[in-house]
Design a protein around this motif. Structure first.
Motif, PDB file in Angstrom:
ATOM      1  N   ARG A  38      28.049 -13.143  68.571  1.00 35.32           N
ATOM      2  CA  ARG A  38      28.822 -13.712  69.273  1.00 35.32           C
ATOM      3  C   ARG A  38      28.519 -13.769  70.140  1.00 35.32           C
ATOM      4  N   HIS A  39      27.507 -12.698  71.000  1.00 31.50           N
ATOM      5  CA  HIS A  39      26.335 -12.648  72.024  1.00 31.50           C
ATOM      6  C   HIS A  39      24.811 -13.126  71.546  1.00 31.50           C
ATOM      7  N   GLY A  40      24.962 -13.922  70.754  1.00 38.26           N
ATOM      8  CA  GLY A  40      23.444 -14.221  70.084  1.00 38.26           C
ATOM      9  C   GLY A  40      22.413 -13.742  70.036  1.00 38.26           C
ATOM     10  N   VAL A  41      23.040 -11.807  69.822  1.00 41.99           N
ATOM     11  CA  VAL A  41      21.906 -11.297  69.426  1.00 41.99           C
ATOM     12  C   VAL A  41      21.930 -11.162  68.212  1.00 41.99           C
ATOM     13  N   THR A  42      19.793 -10.779  68.135  1.00 39.00           N
ATOM     14  CA  THR A  42      18.902 -11.072  66.586  1.00 39.00           C
ATOM     15  C   THR A  42      19.158  -9.723  65.809  1.00 39.00           C
ATOM     16  N   GLY A  43      18.450  -9.021  65.084  1.00 40.91           N
ATOM     17  CA  GLY A  43      17.762  -8.573  64.411  1.00 40.91           C
ATOM     18  C   GLY A  43      18.871  -7.671  62.937  1.00 40.91           C
ATOM     19  N   TRP A  44      18.991  -6.028  63.280  1.00 45.18           N
ATOM     20  CA  TRP A  44      20.251  -5.764  61.499  1.00 45.18           C
ATOM     21  C   TRP A  44      19.931  -4.467  61.882  1.00 45.18           C
ATOM     22  N   VAL A  45      21.031  -4.769  61.020  1.00 43.09           N
ATOM     23  CA  VAL A  45      21.432  -3.033  60.766  1.00 43.09           C
ATOM     24  C   VAL A  45      21.696  -2.746  59.417  1.00 43.09           C
ATOM     25  N   ARG A  46      21.406  -1.310  59.420  1.00 44.92           N
ATOM     26  CA  ARG A  46      21.687   0.019  57.923  1.00 44.92           C
ATOM     27  C   ARG A  46      22.285   0.480  58.189  1.00 44.92           C
ATOM     28  N   ASN A  47      22.225   0.958  56.903  1.00 43.84           N
ATOM     29  CA  ASN A  47      23.555   3.012  56.760  1.00 43.84           C
ATOM     30  C   ASN A  47      21.910   3.423  56.341  1.00 43.84           C
ATOM     31  N   ARG A  48      22.034   4.197  56.657  1.00 45.51           N
ATOM     32  CA  ARG A  48      21.033   5.460  56.093  1.00 45.51           C
ATOM     33  C   ARG A  48      21.367   6.958  54.815  1.00 45.51           C
ATOM     34  N   GLU A  65      22.645  -5.922  76.313  1.00 43.19           N
ATOM     35  CA  GLU A  65      23.339  -4.493  76.337  1.00 43.19           C
ATOM     36  C   GLU A  65      24.784  -4.673  76.516  1.00 43.19           C
ATOM     37  N   THR A  66      25.616  -6.176  76.489  1.00 44.51           N
ATOM     38  CA  THR A  66      26.669  -5.701  75.765  1.00 44.51           C
ATOM     39  C   THR A  66      27.061  -5.339  74.644  1.00 44.51           C
ATOM     40  N   VAL A  67      25.830  -5.329  74.050  1.00 43.28           N
ATOM     41  CA  VAL A  67      26.215  -4.681  72.252  1.00 43.28           C
ATOM     42  C   VAL A  67      25.729  -3.625  72.713  1.00 43.28           C
ATOM     43  N   GLU A  68      25.445  -2.981  72.950  1.00 49.90           N
ATOM     44  CA  GLU A  68      25.003  -1.189  73.663  1.00 49.90           C
ATOM     45  C   GLU A  68      25.859  -0.759  73.949  1.00 49.90           C
ATOM     46  N   ALA A  69      26.623  -1.522  74.591  1.00 44.74           N
ATOM     47  CA  ALA A  69      28.252  -1.364  75.417  1.00 44.74           C
ATOM     48  C   ALA A  69      29.925  -1.048  74.154  1.00 44.74           C
ATOM     49  N   TRP A  70      29.011  -1.661  73.423  1.00 42.03           N
ATOM     50  CA  TRP A  70      30.523  -1.825  72.305  1.00 42.03           C
ATOM     51  C   TRP A  70      29.622  -0.894  71.228  1.00 42.03           C
ATOM     52  N   VAL A  71      28.885  -0.233  70.998  1.00 43.06           N
ATOM     53  CA  VAL A  71      28.290   0.691  69.926  1.00 43.06           C
ATOM     54  C   VAL A  71      28.210   2.657  70.980  1.00 43.06           C
ATOM     55  N   HIS A  72      28.265   2.399  71.654  1.00 39.40           N
ATOM     56  CA  HIS A  72      28.182   3.950  73.246  1.00 39.40           C
ATOM     57  C   HIS A  72      30.392   3.797  72.933  1.00 39.40           C
ATOM     58  N   ALA A  73      31.245   2.319  73.073  1.00 35.30           N
ATOM     59  CA  ALA A  73      32.743   2.874  72.915  1.00 35.30           C
ATOM     60  C   ALA A  73      33.198   3.363  71.779  1.00 35.30           C
TER      61      ALA A  73
END
Length: 101
Positions: A38-48, A65-73
């Motif tokens: 939604r915010h045009g951020v790229t990358g990856w995510v995985r379970n450890r 920063e918007t995506v980081e804020a979502w995680v922190h929230a």
């Protein structure tokens, strides 16, 4: 080319993100991908294996920063985030956002 211009933007940043708590089995990865897209951020995510979720996110500084804020929230509603660790890293030029299995 818009994609090329975005990748050379001086405001491109990247973060390594580690999230602990009840963050597996609660759609955390899928939700993070939706928020990143939604915010045009790229990358990856995985379970450890230790129960944490880790991600690499990059893009425009404001979008990251918007995506980081979502995680922190707290991420998705079913998650119970105990701790979030964010480290600045070098952008790698990722395209899209991938859920790593």
């Amino acid at each position: 080319m818009v994609g090329t211009e975005a990748r050379t933007d001086a405001h491109l940043v990247a973060r390594a993100v580690e999230v602990t708590g009840r963050v597996q089995g609660v759609s955390f990865r899928w939700s993070l991908r939706r928020v990143a897209d939604r915010h045009g951020v790229t990358g990856w995510v995985r379970n450890r294996d230790d129960g944490a979720v880790e991600a690499h996110i990059e893009g425009d500084a404001d979008a990251v920063e918007t995506v980081e804020a979502w995680v922190h929230a707290g991420g998705p509603p079913a998650a119970e985030v105990a701790e979030v660790t964010v480290t600045s890293v070098e952008p790698t030029g990722t395209e899209g956002f991938t859920i790593v299995r």
